[in-house]
Design a protein around this motif. Structure first.
Motif, mmCIF file in Angstrom:
data_model
loop_
_atom_site.group_PDB
_atom_site.id
_atom_site.type_symbol
_atom_site.label_atom_id
_atom_site.label_comp_id
_atom_site.label_asym_id
_atom_site.label_seq_id
_atom_site.Cartn_x
_atom_site.Cartn_y
_atom_site.Cartn_z
ATOM 1 N N ASN A 116 0.831 -1.212 0.000
ATOM 2 C CA ASN A 116 0.000 0.000 0.000
ATOM 3 C C ASN A 116 0.867 1.264 0.000
ATOM 4 O O ASN A 116 0.409 2.344 -0.315
ATOM 5 C CB ASN A 116 -1.038 -0.011 1.128
ATOM 6 C CG ASN A 116 -0.436 -0.017 2.508
ATOM 7 O OD1 ASN A 116 0.794 -0.057 2.654
ATOM 8 N ND2 ASN A 116 -1.277 0.014 3.523
ATOM 9 N N GLY A 117 2.158 1.081 0.329
ATOM 10 C CA GLY A 117 3.097 2.196 0.227
ATOM 11 C C GLY A 117 3.212 2.689 -1.206
ATOM 12 O O GLY A 117 3.253 3.888 -1.477
ATOM 13 N N LYS A 118 3.236 1.742 -2.127
ATOM 14 C CA LYS A 118 3.312 2.093 -3.555
ATOM 15 C C LYS A 118 2.062 2.864 -3.978
ATOM 16 O O LYS A 118 2.141 3.866 -4.676
ATOM 17 C CB LYS A 118 3.410 0.820 -4.409
ATOM 18 C CG LYS A 118 4.821 0.295 -4.566
ATOM 19 C CD LYS A 118 5.492 0.917 -5.811
ATOM 20 C CE LYS A 118 6.990 0.660 -5.878
ATOM 21 N NZ LYS A 118 7.763 1.321 -4.813
ATOM 22 N N LEU A 119 0.901 2.328 -3.522
ATOM 23 C CA LEU A 119 -0.360 3.005 -3.858
ATOM 24 C C LEU A 119 -0.386 4.409 -3.277
ATOM 25 O O LEU A 119 -0.778 5.369 -3.929
ATOM 26 C CB LEU A 119 -1.548 2.204 -3.304
ATOM 27 C CG LEU A 119 -1.887 0.897 -4.008
ATOM 28 C CD1 LEU A 119 -2.938 0.131 -3.222
ATOM 29 C CD2 LEU A 119 -2.379 1.176 -5.427
ATOM 30 N N LEU A 120 0.049 4.491 -2.024
ATOM 31 C CA LEU A 120 0.034 5.786 -1.348
ATOM 32 C C LEU A 120 0.964 6.765 -2.065
ATOM 33 O O LEU A 120 0.615 7.926 -2.285
ATOM 34 C CB LEU A 120 0.452 5.615 0.121
ATOM 35 C CG LEU A 120 0.341 6.870 0.978
ATOM 36 C CD1 LEU A 120 -1.093 7.355 1.066
ATOM 37 C CD2 LEU A 120 0.893 6.624 2.382
#
Ligand code: ADP
Ligand code: MG
Length: 710
Positions: free
Chosen positions: A39-43
């Protein structure tokens, strides 16, 4: 460095020069609780960057106000409200489509909580019979009884202040939910340090603005609907910070390039007279005026840094040529740099007869010149045999040595940023610089891109131009259009057919253009060409050459032709999915036609349904050809949140400032920056030190490089 030491010397900096105090803001998003690699990538994608600061700059765009706390009997249908309730009874679902009901009440009456496809365990855990709970959600009435279907929040009585509050709503991306985002924001806020104040106390007080840290806090805890207005003091302050960082950087660049003493260039006019004799037209008033300004700057012993602003077709090339000849008359060299290979070659092509008429030796240098041939060119440039050099930006950023470069003309078409300008001015010692831009930029935007650079405007078109007729056409008429274009081109007219950017993906772009190319091929046979960004430079040139010579009647293109290609016989411009383009870009594209004497047309082909702003953009295009007017309109429309145009235009993009609202702050920031430069150009004062923090915050490291190199 140990923690204690950092505290002991708050102004300590390390090699990169970034103040330690800013460190927490530059840690990766994945250091935030609940944010892992996935979710870091999405964020990161959502907030536009990989560091903690990026999530802090992710602005809420709306709020949900949960502060309303009515008694159940007064609960207003359709409104969001928060209740304190006692749980009475559970009625689990017996069949599909029958919801799980939890009967609650307060002292004024009953209220049902309704769950479809309920998670029984969850409900039993959070709503035990007999408990007092806080519930928030949208109220409605069903068979006379108040109910909330799927409450947004359920909590214990201790959580009342947290729940019955104003909840910010953020732009989201698929795959990420509100909860982890909010958690990340709050954790990031906790880590945001107090920083030395870089704004003047009196200015803050006058505007009633909070500190930087408070402003961020308020940004993410909007006090109400006014909290998401760009005019809220917290948002104004953050916007001003960003604008000041921008203006201060530009002012430093300008100061630095000015400081290096230039020299006085004033030729005897012989070469210029020869050129003027060779051209078949008289200069327009605007061209004369601009040249007077340029000659005056060149004569002045300080370095010239001037912007020549002129709509497509306003005749910038001849102005550039005359300016360059002025430099050559003084025994120095001149250079003209274009953003692309095609454009460099095209400039060379149109300048050639003029320069030959003046007897000036010129060379063209691009990435295509390799090996021995390149060596020879480089040598001619280094020993001064080449009086004028025409090439691409990239080449001038690499180690090309001039014997004595008096004037550099940069044809930038919006692609030449502050960064490159810095590289240029650090390379050439006393060189005068003239930047040409084709898009008429509104004053406010010009300020953000160029600071208070001197500006000459070509606001008058050469005589004899016929207006371009602009027509709107819905997508389902596209096939009929192909047919009538085919007939039209039998008489030698030429057509550009531009296919749009798809989701900013080059591969999809290409697919759309290729498909259109094949459709046109069915009618035009081998008289249609395709040009796109993936072609090799000589393949591109080849297609362009065929189109210019008339071997091709139609040219299907992705937006690569944006960069100023001149084919006077091209009289028809088709822009497919015109609704996806920004105004500035539509204007640029349309400017490719109407360059010869013949009547020209522009077809804006659109797919329905059109958004309100898309409608306005297209009708603006139909109504006017005035670039300055279009530019102003563009700024207004873009201010309303459509970023497509901005991203494509390549102009400075702001995270916190919105020029549709903060235009006036920009002028203030410019004046502020000017004063700072006058008083404390090394940024050594207390405020100067704080301003260094500001510059690093916005990663204006280039500006700091000046401070360090002195
Ligand atoms: P820009 O680079 O500003 O888009 P150009 O310099 O390519 O425009 O000029 C467009 C065309 O107009 C060229 O063919 C040029 O020779 C011609 N032109 C330039 N100035 C004049 C003028 N004063 N009168 C007539 N034609 C002109
Ligand atoms: Mg041009």
């Amino acid at each position: 460095m140990p923690e204690a030491l950092k505290k002991a010397s708050p102004e300590a900096t390390r090699k990169t020069g970034r103040p330690f105090a800013l460190d927490p803001l530059f840690t990766p998003l994945t250091t935030l609780p609940g944010i892992g690699p996935r979710n870091g990538k999405l964020l990161e994608k959502l907030v536009g960057g990989p560091k903690l600061l990026d999530v802090l700059w992710h602005k809420p765009t709306d709020i949900v106000d949960r502060r309303l706390r009515p008694a159940v009997k007064d609960a207003p249908s359709g409104h969001i409200a928060t209740f304190t309730l006692t749980v009475e009874k559970h009625t689990p679902s017996t069949r599909r489509h029958i919801p799980y009901r939890v009967r609650c009440k307060d002292e004024t009456g009953p209220l049902d909580l309704v769950f479809f496809n309920a998670h029984k365990d969850y409900i039993e855990k959070h709503l035990p019979v007999g408990a007092t709970v806080i519930v928030s959600g949208r109220v409605d009435h069903y068979q006379g009884r108040a109910q909330i279907v799927h409450p947004d929040a359920i909590g214990s009585i201790e959580e009342i202040d947290e729940i019955a509050a104003v909840e910010p709503v953020y732009p989201m991306t698929q795959g990420l939910t509100t909860k982890p985002l909010r958690k990340a924001v709050l954790a990031a806020l906790d880590k945001a340090p107090a920083l030395p104040e870089w704004q003047e106390a009196a200015w803050l007080k006058k505007n009633n603005w909070p500190t930087w840290q408070e402003a961020l806090h308020t940004l993410h805890h909007p006090p109400g609907l006014n909290g998401i207005s760009p005019e809220h003091p917290a948002r104004m302050r953050l916007a001003y910070d960003e604008l000041l960082a921008n203006q201060l950087t530009l002012a430093l660049v300008r100061h630095h390039s000015r400081r290096q003493s230039g020299r006085s260039l004033e030729g005897d006019g012989k070469l210029r007279a020869a050129l003027l004799k060779a051209i078949p037209f008289n200069l327009t008033g605007a061209q004369e005026r601009s040249l007077k300004e340029i000659y005056a700057d060149m004569k002045d012993p300080t370095r010239m840094l001037r912007l020549l602003q002129g709509d497509v077709g306003s005749g910038k090339t001849v102005v550039a040529a005359l300016s360059m000849l002025n430099a050559v008359e003084c025994g120095t060299q001149a250079a003209l740099m274009a953003p692309t290979e095609i454009l460099a070659r095209q400039h060379a092509e149109s300048l050639k007869p003029w320069l030959e008429a003046a007897g000036v030796r010129h060379v063209v240098l691009t990435g295509r010149d390799k090996g021995k041939a390149r060596e020879v060119l480089l040598q001619q440039i280094a020993n001064g045999a080449a009086q004028i050099v025409i090439g691409t930006h990239a080449l001038f950023q690499e180690g090309v040595e001039f014997a004595d470069l008096g004037l550099a003309v940069i044809d930038e078409q919006h692609r030449f940023g502050v960064h490159q300008r810095l590289q240029l001015s650090s390379k050439s010692k006393a060189t005068d610089v003239l930047v040409m831009t084709a898009t008429p930029i509104p004053r406010t935007l010009a300020l953000t891109a160029y600071g208070d650079m001197d500006v000459s405007r070509l606001d008058e078109k050469p005589p004899g131009r016929k207006p371009i007729k602009t027509l709107l056409l819905s997508q389902d008429k596209a096939e009929d259009l192909v047919e009538s274009l085919f007939k039209q081109t039998k008489t030698g007219e030429r057509v550009y057919w531009v296919c749009p950017l798809v989701e900013e993906s080059e591969a999809l772009d290409l697919a759309a253009a290729t498909e259109r190319y094949e459709i046109l091929q069915a009618r035009f046979g081998d008289r249609v060409g395709l040009i796109h960004g993936r072609l090799k430079p000589d393949e591109k040139d080849d297609v362009m050459r065929k189109f210019a010579s008339g071997e091709l009647s139609a040219l299907v293109a992705t937006t690569v032709i944006e960069v100023g290609v001149n084919v006077p016989e091209a009289t028809i411009m088709v822009i497919e999915h015109a609704e996806r383009f920004g105004l500035a870009q539509l204007h640029q594209l349309r400017g490719r036609v109407g360059r010869g004497g013949a009547k020209s047309y522009c077809f804006l082909v659109y797919a329905s349904p059109l958004s309100e702003t898309a409608k306005e953009r297209l009708s603006t295009m139909r109504e006017t050809e005035d670039g300055f007017l279009i530019a102003e309109k563009d700024l207004k429309l873009r201010g309303s949140g459509e970023i497509l145009g901005t991203r494509q235009s390549g102009l400075v993009q702001f995270r916190l400032a919105d020029l549709a609202f903060h235009g006036e702050l920009l002028a203030a920031a410019r004046d502020d920056a000017r004063l700072i430069i006058e008083k404390d150009v090394e940024l050594q004062s207390v405020r100067g030190n704080a301003l260094r923090h500001l510059l690093y915050l916005f990663e204006r490291d280039q500006a700091i490089a000046y401070l360090r190199s002195g």
